[in-house]
Design a protein around this motif. Sequence first.
Motif, PDB file in Angstrom:
ATOM      1  N   PRO A 113      14.317 -13.379 -18.126  1.00  0.00           N
ATOM      2  CA  PRO A 113      15.405 -12.540 -18.654  1.00  0.00           C
ATOM      3  C   PRO A 113      16.611 -12.458 -17.728  1.00  0.00           C
ATOM      4  CG  PRO A 113      13.264 -11.438 -18.820  1.00  0.00           C
ATOM      5  CD  PRO A 113      13.060 -12.649 -17.955  1.00  0.00           C
ATOM      6  N   SER A 114      16.382 -12.575 -16.431  1.00  0.00           N
ATOM      7  CA  SER A 114      17.490 -12.429 -15.480  1.00  0.00           C
ATOM      8  C   SER A 114      18.403 -13.646 -15.446  1.00  0.00           C
ATOM      9  CB  SER A 114      16.942 -12.167 -14.080  1.00  0.00           C
ATOM     10  OG  SER A 114      16.242 -13.315 -13.595  1.00  0.00           O
ATOM     11  N   GLY A 115      17.905 -14.801 -15.780  1.00  0.00           N
ATOM     12  CA  GLY A 115      18.696 -16.026 -15.730  1.00  0.00           C
ATOM     13  C   GLY A 115      18.807 -16.632 -14.346  1.00  0.00           C
ATOM     14  N   GLN A 116      18.156 -16.004 -13.354  1.00  0.00           N
ATOM     15  CA  GLN A 116      18.246 -16.530 -11.997  1.00  0.00           C
ATOM     16  C   GLN A 116      17.450 -17.813 -11.817  1.00  0.00           C
ATOM     17  OE1 GLN A 116      17.771 -13.803  -8.714  1.00  0.00           O
ATOM     18  NE2 GLN A 116      18.183 -12.039 -10.041  1.00  0.00           N
ATOM     19  N   LEU A 117      16.364 -17.930 -12.553  1.00  0.00           N
ATOM     20  CA  LEU A 117      15.504 -19.102 -12.376  1.00  0.00           C
ATOM     21  C   LEU A 117      16.273 -20.385 -12.663  1.00  0.00           C
ATOM     22  CD1 LEU A 117      11.827 -19.416 -13.381  1.00  0.00           C
ATOM     23  CD2 LEU A 117      13.388 -21.202 -14.087  1.00  0.00           C
ATOM     24  N   LEU A 118      16.992 -20.419 -13.762  1.00  0.00           N
ATOM     25  CA  LEU A 118      17.735 -21.621 -14.130  1.00  0.00           C
ATOM     26  C   LEU A 118      18.878 -21.879 -13.153  1.00  0.00           C
ATOM     27  CD1 LEU A 118      18.062 -23.894 -16.133  1.00  0.00           C
ATOM     28  CD2 LEU A 118      19.434 -22.385 -17.564  1.00  0.00           C
ATOM     29  N   PHE A 119      19.568 -20.805 -12.775  1.00  0.00           N
ATOM     30  CA  PHE A 119      20.692 -20.971 -11.866  1.00  0.00           C
ATOM     31  C   PHE A 119      20.237 -21.499 -10.508  1.00  0.00           C
ATOM     32  CE2 PHE A 119      22.920 -18.840  -8.345  1.00  0.00           C
ATOM     33  CZ  PHE A 119      24.119 -19.531  -8.402  1.00  0.00           C
ATOM     34  N   ARG A 120      19.223 -20.849  -9.927  1.00  0.00           N
ATOM     35  CA  ARG A 120      18.780 -21.261  -8.588  1.00  0.00           C
ATOM     36  C   ARG A 120      18.114 -22.635  -8.621  1.00  0.00           C
ATOM     37  NH1 ARG A 120      19.782 -17.132  -5.338  1.00  0.00           N
ATOM     38  NH2 ARG A 120      19.702 -14.992  -6.144  1.00  0.00           N
ATOM     39  N   SER A 121      17.405 -22.922  -9.681  1.00  0.00           N
ATOM     40  CA  SER A 121      16.762 -24.241  -9.784  1.00  0.00           C
ATOM     41  C   SER A 121      17.802 -25.355  -9.848  1.00  0.00           C
ATOM     42  CB  SER A 121      15.867 -24.283 -11.017  1.00  0.00           C
ATOM     43  OG  SER A 121      14.839 -23.322 -10.929  1.00  0.00           O
ATOM     44  N   SER A 122      18.828 -25.163 -10.652  1.00  0.00           N
ATOM     45  CA  SER A 122      19.871 -26.188 -10.741  1.00  0.00           C
ATOM     46  C   SER A 122      20.602 -26.351  -9.407  1.00  0.00           C
ATOM     47  CB  SER A 122      20.864 -25.828 -11.847  1.00  0.00           C
ATOM     48  OG  SER A 122      21.543 -24.616 -11.548  1.00  0.00           O
ATOM     49  N   GLU A 123      20.780 -25.231  -8.695  1.00  0.00           N
ATOM     50  CA  GLU A 123      21.436 -25.311  -7.392  1.00  0.00           C
ATOM     51  C   GLU A 123      20.583 -26.112  -6.410  1.00  0.00           C
ATOM     52  OE1 GLU A 123      24.645 -24.572  -4.858  1.00  0.00           O
ATOM     53  OE2 GLU A 123      24.415 -24.138  -7.005  1.00  0.00           O
ATOM     54  N   ILE A 124      19.284 -25.879  -6.431  1.00  0.00           N
ATOM     55  CA  ILE A 124      18.379 -26.628  -5.543  1.00  0.00           C
ATOM     56  C   ILE A 124      18.400 -28.105  -5.889  1.00  0.00           C
ATOM     57  CG2 ILE A 124      15.973 -26.936  -4.870  1.00  0.00           C
ATOM     58  CD1 ILE A 124      15.623 -23.898  -5.325  1.00  0.00           C
ATOM     59  N   LEU A 125      18.366 -28.431  -7.180  1.00  0.00           N
ATOM     60  CA  LEU A 125      18.401 -29.840  -7.587  1.00  0.00           C
ATOM     61  C   LEU A 125      19.705 -30.502  -7.146  1.00  0.00           C
ATOM     62  CD1 LEU A 125      16.883 -29.609 -11.182  1.00  0.00           C
ATOM     63  CD2 LEU A 125      15.785 -30.474  -9.116  1.00  0.00           C
ATOM     64  N   TRP A 126      20.815 -29.775  -7.238  1.00  0.00           N
ATOM     65  CA  TRP A 126      22.087 -30.323  -6.772  1.00  0.00           C
ATOM     66  C   TRP A 126      22.030 -30.629  -5.281  1.00  0.00           C
ATOM     67  CZ3 TRP A 126      25.997 -32.703  -8.623  1.00  0.00           C
ATOM     68  CH2 TRP A 126      26.433 -32.486  -9.930  1.00  0.00           C
ATOM     69  N   ASN A 127      21.506 -29.675  -4.501  1.00  0.00           N
ATOM     70  CA  ASN A 127      21.422 -29.882  -3.053  1.00  0.00           C
ATOM     71  C   ASN A 127      20.512 -31.059  -2.706  1.00  0.00           C
ATOM     72  OD1 ASN A 127      23.123 -27.724  -2.600  1.00  0.00           O
ATOM     73  ND2 ASN A 127      21.457 -26.251  -2.318  1.00  0.00           N
ATOM     74  N   LEU A 128      19.417 -31.172  -3.446  1.00  0.00           N
ATOM     75  CA  LEU A 128      18.515 -32.298  -3.190  1.00  0.00           C
ATOM     76  C   LEU A 128      19.201 -33.626  -3.488  1.00  0.00           C
ATOM     77  CD1 LEU A 128      15.180 -30.905  -4.684  1.00  0.00           C
ATOM     78  CD2 LEU A 128      15.770 -31.140  -2.267  1.00  0.00           C
ATOM     79  N   LEU A 129      19.976 -33.674  -4.566  1.00  0.00           N
ATOM     80  CA  LEU A 129      20.669 -34.914  -4.918  1.00  0.00           C
ATOM     81  C   LEU A 129      21.736 -35.281  -3.892  1.00  0.00           C
ATOM     82  CD1 LEU A 129      21.072 -34.396  -8.754  1.00  0.00           C
ATOM     83  CD2 LEU A 129      19.778 -36.226  -7.655  1.00  0.00           C
ATOM     84  N   GLU A 130      22.350 -34.265  -3.302  1.00  0.00           N
ATOM     85  CA  GLU A 130      23.434 -34.527  -2.360  1.00  0.00           C
ATOM     86  C   GLU A 130      22.933 -34.870  -0.964  1.00  0.00           C
ATOM     87  OE1 GLU A 130      25.902 -31.102  -2.406  1.00  0.00           O
ATOM     88  OE2 GLU A 130      26.860 -31.583  -4.318  1.00  0.00           O
ATOM     89  N   LYS A 131      21.786 -34.313  -0.569  1.00  0.00           N
ATOM     90  CA  LYS A 131      21.394 -34.405   0.835  1.00  0.00           C
ATOM     91  C   LYS A 131      20.126 -35.202   1.078  1.00  0.00           C
ATOM     92  CE  LYS A 131      23.573 -30.077   2.326  1.00  0.00           C
ATOM     93  NZ  LYS A 131      24.360 -29.877   1.124  1.00  0.00           N
ATOM     94  N   SER A 132      19.574 -35.814   0.063  1.00  0.00           N
ATOM     95  CA  SER A 132      18.361 -36.615   0.272  1.00  0.00           C
ATOM     96  C   SER A 132      18.454 -37.888  -0.557  1.00  0.00           C
ATOM     97  CB  SER A 132      17.118 -35.807  -0.092  1.00  0.00           C
ATOM     98  OG  SER A 132      17.170 -35.397  -1.438  1.00  0.00           O
ATOM     99  N   SER A 133      17.366 -38.620  -0.590  1.00  0.00           N
ATOM    100  CA  SER A 133      17.342 -39.900  -1.283  1.00  0.00           C
ATOM    101  C   SER A 133      17.467 -39.705  -2.794  1.00  0.00           C
ATOM    102  CB  SER A 133      16.044 -40.643  -0.958  1.00  0.00           C
ATOM    103  OG  SER A 133      15.928 -41.808  -1.724  1.00  0.00           O
ATOM    104  N   LYS A 134      18.578 -40.204  -3.349  1.00  0.00           N
ATOM    105  CA  LYS A 134      18.798 -40.052  -4.789  1.00  0.00           C
ATOM    106  C   LYS A 134      17.755 -40.836  -5.577  1.00  0.00           C
ATOM    107  CE  LYS A 134      23.010 -39.968  -6.272  1.00  0.00           C
ATOM    108  NZ  LYS A 134      24.376 -40.351  -6.718  1.00  0.00           N
ATOM    109  N   GLU A 135      17.365 -42.000  -5.075  1.00  0.00           N
ATOM    110  CA  GLU A 135      16.389 -42.817  -5.792  1.00  0.00           C
ATOM    111  C   GLU A 135      15.058 -42.090  -5.934  1.00  0.00           C
ATOM    112  OE1 GLU A 135      18.210 -43.808  -3.304  1.00  0.00           O
ATOM    113  OE2 GLU A 135      19.603 -45.202  -4.293  1.00  0.00           O
ATOM    114  N   GLU A 136      14.630 -41.419  -4.842  1.00  0.00           N
ATOM    115  CA  GLU A 136      13.353 -40.717  -4.890  1.00  0.00           C
ATOM    116  C   GLU A 136      13.415 -39.523  -5.842  1.00  0.00           C
ATOM    117  OE1 GLU A 136       9.479 -39.863  -4.270  1.00  0.00           O
ATOM    118  OE2 GLU A 136      10.575 -41.642  -3.600  1.00  0.00           O
TER     119      GLU A 136
END
Length: 981
Positions: free
Chosen positions: A296-319
Amino acid sequence: MLHPHAQRLSASAQGKKEWKSQGSGRKSRPRLASSLAVTSPDDPLAALSPEAAGGKPKSGSSPRHIPVVRLKVVTDMDLGLAQGVQFKTMDLNSIIGLLEKQPKDDLEERQLQSIKMMVQCYQNGFPLRDLAQIFKIMSLCSEKIEKQPVFLEIVCEILKLCRLPFLKKKTSDEITYAKEISEAVSHLGDLIKIPNSELRIQLCKCIVDFYHAEPLKKQIAGYQQVSSTYKIQMIESGGLAEILVLSWDLLQAELIEKLWLLKTLQHLSTSEINCNLMIKALAANKICSCLNNPDPSGQLLFRSSEILWNLLEKSSKEEIIKQLSHLECLLALKEVFKNLFTKGYRHYDRQLRNDILVITTIIAQNPGAPMIESGFTRVLILFATFNEVKSQDPLVKGLKLSNSYEDFELKKLLFNIIVVLCRDLPTVQLLIEGKTVEALFSYVKKTERHKVIEWSAAQHEELQLHAIATLASVAPLLIDDYLACNGNSRILMFLEWCVNEETFFSQGNSFHGTGGRGNKFAQMRYTVRLLRAMVSLGNDVVNQDLCDHGAINQLIGILKTTVIKLKEEAIVLEIKSDILLILSGVCENNNQRKELFGNEGVDMILHLMKIDPKKFQSGLGYKRLLFSTLDSLWCCILGCYSLEDYFLEKDGIFLLLDLLALNQKNFCNLILGIMVEFCDNPKTSVHVNTWRGKKDQTAANLLIKLWREEEKDLGVKRDKDGKIIDAKKPLITTFQEEQKIIPAPPSCPTTSIMEVSENIRAKIYAVLGKLDFENLPGLSAEDFVTLCVIHRYLDFKTGEIWNEINEELKVERFRPISTDKEILDSITVASENIGKMVATLQNEMVESQRSQDIQSEQKAYTKLRATHRQKDMANKSWAKFLSRTSNAKALKKAKKLQEKAIESSRPKEYPQNAIIHPTDIKGLNITVPTGEVITVKSTPLYLIGGPLADTDIALKRLPIRGGALQRVEEIKVEDKPKSYR
């Protein structure tokens, strides 16, 4: 009465003294004197006396009035800086030993009391030297929580204190205790395994505060605060991020715990090291799979997408793409995207929707991602085209996009993901069902300003360019849909609008609009690029339909307009290049279309071939334009005799040879290929032999020079005179020598065969062969030596291939039969004999040239010697002449020699009755020959009279030129001959 500030100072000092007296009884450290020279905390007014300042009152002087000085209010904090809060230490090893003992009746109470005392002692933060023991105590307490829940509160209190900054006594403490602290911090992750919500939340708060540490409220004497960067480094080296991700499945039931863990991972994912650790624990897959969980809070989707963005920017995109390319992840992304697209109305929802779409686009780059199986591809195509093509799908019924920035970005992202999806061929059927080509073609038309549209002018222009660029990728895969939409006709009509002078103010804001501000260049560029993509397919139906709509004449007209009227910019040069490539694709192998190309097209090619070579380095695209021009020359002119003749009449071969003389490695192969084709025309050889370059260079000399340079680049072995060194392998290159013989099937070309197409030697041989190797003008001896090798190129290449076959048989350990063996040996011997024969001929040429050079040198030396001898004789004659003029003896001697020589030259006997005329003049004292003397009777008196008329040197019978003259009535010649002795 004391000054108010002095009273506060005294009271503060007294309070500190009383606080110390209530301590553990340990003696306080002596405090350093402050800059105010306060000698004792009990006597703060001493700082106001002159004696305290180091001065004494002068004797006999009257007491001075001491002015009131406004002092800074000294607080407890200031006193802490000067003195500091005393830090009480504890015996942590005894507490650890107490916790490790076997449980007894009163042991629990003692353990709790000792730990509470420890918590009270470290209220202001943990020092680095004690941190490892404190974390061990916390770990021992956490093990007792399950059986003794009372320890839960203790662990939470310790975690609260961990949120404070750590303390260091020395600067080197950070390095000294780094390993111990790193190992201790890594044990924090074990606490999350304890099934207690309060503990887990407190742990997450503790880790989050590592990134947002607040300064200490009280300063500890002798200690300094450790920066938050150090705490973050300890988290990274301890691998805490990986431990937290591995415990993700333990928190699935509790939403609050999960949200706090996501917040913690969001902070951890700002570091590249933590991102790599999280990827190692499959964080992307775990987080993405839970995107669609109820929240109901909507935080799960927001924080999850933020984590995925950080992972894409700072680690192996292929993995990450590999982890997200699972069906469950794509299903979760699809449901989230659908909900946000159809139900999201807030600005935040639209931004999040676009972020999800970008992540999906990255996943779609993986061909193995089950985009079609998850149904995500169908949904994306539906959303991308519902605005342009009417759909009965209930998902988009009543759905509209606004002209807000987020919806505009969404439309562009949908166009972009179509380009990514069409790389997977199974997507083609879905694109057909979604009427993608029809939807994209709705933008290929001129903008109607009077018509109300849902996008602004700038947005519509950008979408138009993006749609045309998308068509260039999609339309070649959907040829039937392209033809059904009358694609060629619509493109040509749009091109006509791009060329006409109708007023159009382009914004040129986007990536696709680069270079098109205030004009239609951007629209023209992407439309021509789309047409080029369709023509490059080589589909006869598409090309014929294009020609039926008059594309050739229209494109030549556009090319003429761009050449004559438009300024040479990068975007204009690109348009020219693409138009030339389109004409090449349409006219290739079709003489009827070449005739449509006509003389006007040839004139444009001739004009474009006159590019200034200095422009090649400008970076605007002149090299690409020249490539396209040469390609059009090959495809649109060669093979059509009327156009070839017209090209020759306009000195086209001269332009080709001028380009070849530039020796641009990128162009030589293509130009020589055109030359080979052109030499089939019998009129070409005359033009080639007539051409002269710089320093009167001929075409044959240019081709042979290119051959030598090519062999030098390839590493072919030649001696200093250009002769063959190895008669067995006269054409072998360095690469071929290094390349080992590898057995291959008959369908695979060998190294010797591949080498023919990778360099220009074969083309030079073909051109010279068609020009005939004999009677080539302007060749030197070095050229003739090289020409011997070129003449035998085909023989040498044949022998090289047979030698390669022989070597391959040896590698494969095949022994041919006797007859085949004899044939192979004879071929090898014959090839070697040809090499030796050419080498002998080259030696003869070199020796002949050397002898000619020697003869020429001797002739030159002989001419020089004759010249010097003549100069010496002239100098000697001049010296003798000077000696005769300045020395009387020398003059007499010379005179005698002259008379003697004259006398010796006369004949000894004369025939009878011969009349002999005297030739010498008496009285002359000269040694140079005299000229003829003539006396004229009519000479006036005033010219022949004078004071020298009766001198002795005057002749009475024969007047002479240069002496005194005398009037004589007549001239008498003696009949009697004189004696010459």
